[in-house]
Motif scaffolding. Structure first.
Motif, mmCIF file in Angstrom:
data_model
loop_
_atom_site.group_PDB
_atom_site.id
_atom_site.type_symbol
_atom_site.label_atom_id
_atom_site.label_comp_id
_atom_site.label_asym_id
_atom_site.label_seq_id
_atom_site.Cartn_x
_atom_site.Cartn_y
_atom_site.Cartn_z
ATOM 1 N N VAL A 1 102.590 -83.946 -24.259
ATOM 2 C CA VAL A 1 101.169 -84.297 -24.388
ATOM 3 C C VAL A 1 100.822 -85.418 -23.413
ATOM 4 C CG1 VAL A 1 99.368 -85.134 -25.938
ATOM 5 C CG2 VAL A 1 101.081 -83.512 -26.784
ATOM 6 N N LYS B 1 97.701 -86.398 -22.299
ATOM 7 C CA LYS B 1 96.327 -86.931 -22.326
ATOM 8 C C LYS B 1 96.307 -88.414 -21.936
ATOM 9 C CE LYS B 1 96.571 -87.805 -27.291
ATOM 10 N NZ LYS B 1 96.445 -87.118 -28.579
ATOM 11 N N ILE C 1 104.507 -83.611 -28.193
ATOM 12 C CA ILE C 1 104.992 -84.992 -28.116
ATOM 13 C C ILE C 1 104.393 -85.713 -26.924
ATOM 14 C CG2 ILE C 1 107.044 -86.447 -27.867
ATOM 15 C CD1 ILE C 1 108.602 -84.431 -29.450
ATOM 16 N N ARG D 1 99.559 -94.856 -25.380
ATOM 17 C CA ARG D 1 98.308 -94.687 -24.641
ATOM 18 C C ARG D 1 97.455 -95.940 -24.778
ATOM 19 N NH1 ARG D 1 99.633 -89.884 -26.944
ATOM 20 N NH2 ARG D 1 98.661 -90.479 -28.886
HETATM 21 C C1 LIG Z 1 97.718 -86.906 -29.072
HETATM 22 C C2 LIG Z 1 98.185 -85.755 -29.853
HETATM 23 C C3 LIG Z 1 99.559 -85.456 -29.969
HETATM 24 C C4 LIG Z 1 100.648 -86.351 -29.417
HETATM 25 O O1 LIG Z 1 100.712 -87.534 -30.144
HETATM 26 P P1 LIG Z 1 101.935 -88.564 -29.984
HETATM 27 O O2 LIG Z 1 101.945 -89.287 -31.267
HETATM 28 O O3 LIG Z 1 101.603 -89.418 -28.823
HETATM 29 O O4 LIG Z 1 103.162 -87.758 -29.766
HETATM 30 C C5 LIG Z 1 99.918 -84.315 -30.649
HETATM 31 N N1 LIG Z 1 99.006 -83.491 -31.191
HETATM 32 C C6 LIG Z 1 97.684 -83.736 -31.100
HETATM 33 C C7 LIG Z 1 96.732 -82.784 -31.713
HETATM 34 C C8 LIG Z 1 97.236 -84.868 -30.444
HETATM 35 O O5 LIG Z 1 95.923 -85.120 -30.390
#
Ligand SMILES: *Cc1c(COP(=O)(O)O)cnc(C)c1O
Length: 226
Positions: free
Chosen positions: A25, A27, A214, A222
């Motif tokens: 992930v 973002k 992940i 972030r």
């Molecule tokens: C941001 C996000 C993740 C990843 O989250 P982390 O805790 O940083 O691993 C996973 N699933 C969704 C839907 C998210 O929005």
């Protein structure tokens, strides 16, 4: 370097031994970070925001499988329909219809997961069990009329409560796994169960997850809390 390559290698081994797909992930993280994992062989990446996904996809290799894991607004489906690999958070039939419409325009079949609401928190999106059954029924009726040919509903996605209470998380993932298995016996198209994030992916794997999402463990925390 913000990307944690050692942790990536460990998680990648742990998951591939268990046949679980890792969605990294990315973002809010720069394309350089994505390229670091890409060079390690990672191909599945997850993004939450349409504009950010469109911008990154344009700059990065075409063999990346882009997962849209955020809350997708219907009016934005058209921007990602030509390339998105899997939409994780389908939480209404109308959204599914729009994805189908845009898939048709692009002459492709778009993979989707239905989001199930398992957490106690009000803020999480998704269907409850009853709604899930009726939406699947609805999908099947459309299929029998040769409609919805441009979406492939291949499984479920869910998020556990944001809590330190491991028992609560276990219970929620168990519940989602039970729902998934029950549906799977009637619908062989369902094969993906997307559950587990940085804080709870090990529990999710114990509870039958086939795909984990992940972010922070791989890319670091972030800036903003999303
Ligand atoms: C941001 C996000 C993740 C990843 O989250 P982390 O805790 O940083 O691993 C996973 N699933 C969704 C839907 C998210 O929005």
């Amino acid at each position: 370097m913000a990307v944690n390559i050692e942790v990536y290698k460990e998680i990648e081994q742990e998951l591939s031994a268990a046949n679980v797909t890792l969605v990294a992930v990315s973002k809010t993280k720069p394309v350089e970070d994505i390229m670091e994992l890409y060079e390690m062989g990672q191909r599945d990446f997850g993004e939450n925001y349409v504009q950010e996904l469109v911008d990154k996809a344009a700059q990065l290799p075409k063999d990346i499988r882009w997962h849209f894991i955020g809350h997708l607004q219907r009016n934005k489906v058209k921007y990602i329909a030509s390339f998105v690999h899997l939409v994780h958070g389908v939480d209404s039939f109308k959204l599914l219809e729009e994805i189908n419409k845009q898939g048709q325009k692009e002459n492709r079949i778009i993979n989707c997961l239905l989001q199930v609401h398992i957490a106690k928190e009000e803020t999480k999106f998704g269907f409850n069990e009853e709604e899930l059954n009726s939406v699947l029924e609805n999908i099947n009726q459309h299929r029998q009329r040769n409609q919805l040919q441009h979406v492939n509903v291949q499984g479920l996605m869910g998020m556990a409560s944001f809590t330190d209470d491991v028992e609560v998380v276990r219970g929620e993932f168990s519940q989602l796994n039970a729902i998934f298995h029950q549906l799977k016996t009637n619908d062989h198209r369902l094969h993906t169960l997307s559950m587990g994030m940085s804080g709870d992916y090990k529990i999710a794997m114990q509870k039958g997850s086939s795909m984990v999402r992940i972010g922070s463990l791989l890319f670091g925390q972030r800036e903003k809390k999303h």
